[in-house]
Motif scaffolding. Structure first.
Motif, PDB file in Angstrom:
ATOM      1  N   UNK A  95       0.756  -1.262   0.102  1.00 46.64           N
ATOM      2  CA  UNK A  95      -0.087  -0.046  -0.073  1.00 46.64           C
ATOM      3  C   UNK A  95       1.197   1.473  -0.741  1.00 46.64           C
ATOM      4  N   UNK A  96       1.677   1.134   1.149  1.00 45.82           N
ATOM      5  CA  UNK A  96       3.011   2.645   0.967  1.00 45.82           C
ATOM      6  C   UNK A  96       3.715   2.615  -0.496  1.00 45.82           C
ATOM      7  N   UNK A  97       3.774   2.047  -1.346  1.00 44.74           N
ATOM      8  CA  UNK A  97       4.023   1.601  -2.802  1.00 44.74           C
ATOM      9  C   UNK A  97       3.479   2.559  -3.642  1.00 44.74           C
ATOM     10  N   UNK A  98       1.971   2.298  -3.427  1.00 41.41           N
ATOM     11  CA  UNK A  98       1.119   2.807  -4.597  1.00 41.41           C
ATOM     12  C   UNK A  98       0.631   4.230  -3.974  1.00 41.41           C
ATOM     13  N   UNK A  99       0.704   4.041  -2.632  1.00 41.75           N
ATOM     14  CA  UNK A  99       0.697   5.421  -2.367  1.00 41.75           C
ATOM     15  C   UNK A  99       1.842   6.697  -2.590  1.00 41.75           C
ATOM     16  N   UNK A 100       2.816   5.650  -3.090  1.00 41.99           N
ATOM     17  CA  UNK A 100       3.836   7.172  -3.389  1.00 41.99           C
ATOM     18  C   UNK A 100       3.701   7.127  -4.998  1.00 41.99           C
ATOM     19  N   UNK A 101       2.490   6.298  -5.571  1.00 39.93           N
ATOM     20  CA  UNK A 101       2.591   7.020  -6.804  1.00 39.93           C
ATOM     21  C   UNK A 101       1.699   7.251  -7.480  1.00 39.93           C
ATOM     22  N   UNK A 102       0.594   7.219  -6.173  1.00 41.03           N
ATOM     23  CA  UNK A 102      -0.521   8.131  -6.270  1.00 41.03           C
ATOM     24  C   UNK A 102      -1.608   6.797  -6.931  1.00 41.03           C
ATOM     25  N   UNK A 103      -1.629   5.390  -6.718  1.00 40.75           N
ATOM     26  CA  UNK A 103      -2.167   4.892  -6.786  1.00 40.75           C
ATOM     27  C   UNK A 103      -3.340   4.073  -6.145  1.00 40.75           C
ATOM     28  N   UNK A 104      -2.922   4.027  -4.553  1.00 46.97           N
ATOM     29  CA  UNK A 104      -3.714   3.798  -3.168  1.00 46.97           C
ATOM     30  C   UNK A 104      -5.096   4.735  -3.190  1.00 46.97           C
ATOM     31  N   UNK A 105      -5.827   3.989  -2.948  1.00 47.04           N
ATOM     32  CA  UNK A 105      -6.886   4.882  -2.153  1.00 47.04           C
ATOM     33  C   UNK A 105      -7.085   4.139  -0.913  1.00 47.04           C
ATOM     34  N   UNK A 106      -7.618   2.952  -0.251  1.00 48.30           N
ATOM     35  CA  UNK A 106      -7.823   2.482   0.771  1.00 48.30           C
ATOM     36  C   UNK A 106      -7.425   0.977   1.013  1.00 48.30           C
ATOM     37  N   UNK A 107      -7.518   0.034   1.067  1.00 46.31           N
ATOM     38  CA  UNK A 107      -7.744  -1.062   2.191  1.00 46.31           C
ATOM     39  C   UNK A 107      -8.167  -1.343   3.318  1.00 46.31           C
ATOM     40  N   UNK A 108      -9.085  -3.172   3.444  1.00 43.15           N
ATOM     41  CA  UNK A 108      -8.795  -2.996   4.704  1.00 43.15           C
ATOM     42  C   UNK A 108      -9.315  -4.075   4.871  1.00 43.15           C
ATOM     43  N   UNK A 109      -8.952  -5.154   5.828  1.00 42.95           N
ATOM     44  CA  UNK A 109      -9.217  -6.492   5.822  1.00 42.95           C
ATOM     45  C   UNK A 109     -10.741  -6.804   6.684  1.00 42.95           C
ATOM     46  N   UNK A 110     -11.227  -7.921   6.704  1.00 44.06           N
ATOM     47  CA  UNK A 110     -12.381  -7.979   7.228  1.00 44.06           C
ATOM     48  C   UNK A 110     -12.278  -8.993   8.040  1.00 44.06           C
ATOM     49  N   UNK A 111     -13.154  -9.178   9.310  1.00 33.39           N
ATOM     50  CA  UNK A 111     -13.168 -10.650  10.690  1.00 33.39           C
ATOM     51  C   UNK A 111     -14.397 -10.973   9.400  1.00 33.39           C
ATOM     52  N   UNK A 112     -14.545 -11.965  10.259  1.00 32.86           N
ATOM     53  CA  UNK A 112     -15.741 -13.188   9.666  1.00 32.86           C
ATOM     54  C   UNK A 112     -16.632 -12.642   9.891  1.00 32.86           C
ATOM     55  N   UNK A 113     -17.077 -12.055  11.085  1.00 32.66           N
ATOM     56  CA  UNK A 113     -18.078 -12.271  11.657  1.00 32.66           C
ATOM     57  C   UNK A 113     -19.283 -11.130  10.682  1.00 32.66           C
ATOM     58  N   UNK A 114     -20.342 -11.489  10.620  1.00 35.11           N
ATOM     59  CA  UNK A 114     -21.156 -10.123   9.891  1.00 35.11           C
ATOM     60  C   UNK A 114     -22.529 -11.211  10.251  1.00 35.11           C
ATOM     61  N   UNK A 115     -23.751 -10.739   9.030  1.00 32.46           N
ATOM     62  CA  UNK A 115     -25.494 -10.299   9.664  1.00 32.46           C
ATOM     63  C   UNK A 115     -25.652 -10.255   8.519  1.00 32.46           C
TER      64      UNK A 115
END
Length: 135
Positions: free
Chosen positions: A41-61
Motif C-alpha cells: 500500500x505504501x508503494x502505491x501511495x507513492x505513485x498516487x494509485x492507492x485509495x484504501x484497503x481493509x481486512x475484514x473479520x469473519x463475523x457478519x449478519x
C-alpha cells in the motif's frame, strides 16, 4: 484514472497455490503477510494509485427491511460475505492493464512458510468510473 476494487476472497475463487488457511499460520507468517500488505500500500501511495484497503473479520449478519418495526436478521441458507470476502484494496490507476498488474503483485503476499500465496483476486471497476466513460 479509474478506480478498481481488488477483492480478496476466503473461498469461492480457485484455490491459491499456497493453500494453507490463515488460521493455521504462525504468528510470524501472519505478521509477514500484514507487513507485505502495508508495504505494498505504501508503494502505491507513492505513485498516487492507492485509495484504501481493509481486512475484514469473519463475523457478519444479513439484514433486510420487512416493513415497519425491527428488521428481521438471518444467518443463511445462502453464501454470506463473511464466508467469502476477506478484505479489499481500492486503487486508482490509468488503465485496466495496470489494475491487473497491481492485482498480480498483491497476489504474491506471503503466507504459510513465507512463500507467496498466489491467491486469486477479483478485479472490479467502480460503476461511477464506467458511467463517466459512457457519457
Amino acid at each position: 484514472m479509474a478506480k478498481y476494487l481488488l477483492l480478496k476472497h476466503y473461498r469461492g475463487a480457485p484455490a491459491p497455490v499456497n493453500d494453507v488457511p490463515m488460521d493455521q499460520w504462525t504468528p510470524e507468517e501472519f505478521s509477514a503477510h500484514v507487513q507485505y500488505m502495508r508495504d505494498f500500500a505504501a508503494r502505491l501511495e507513492e505513485t498516487g494509485e492507492f485509495v484504501e484497503h481493509h481486512a475484514l473479520l469473519p463475523e457478519g449478519t444479513f439484514v433486510r427491511y420487512d416493513g415497519e418495526g425491527r428488521p428481521p436478521v438471518t444467518d443463511g441458507p445462502f453464501a454470506e460475505t463473511k464466508d467469502l470476502i476477506a478484505g479489499w484494496m481500492v486503487i486508482d490507476v490509468e488503465t485496466y492493464e495496470r489494475a491487473l498488474e497491481v492485482a498480480g503483485e498483491l497476489s504474491a503476499a506471503p503466507g504459510a512458510g513465507g512463500k507467496p500465496i498466489h491467491e486469486w483476486l477479483e478485479v472490479r471497476p467502480f460503476m461511477a468510473e464506467q458511467l463517466t466513460v459512457i457519457e
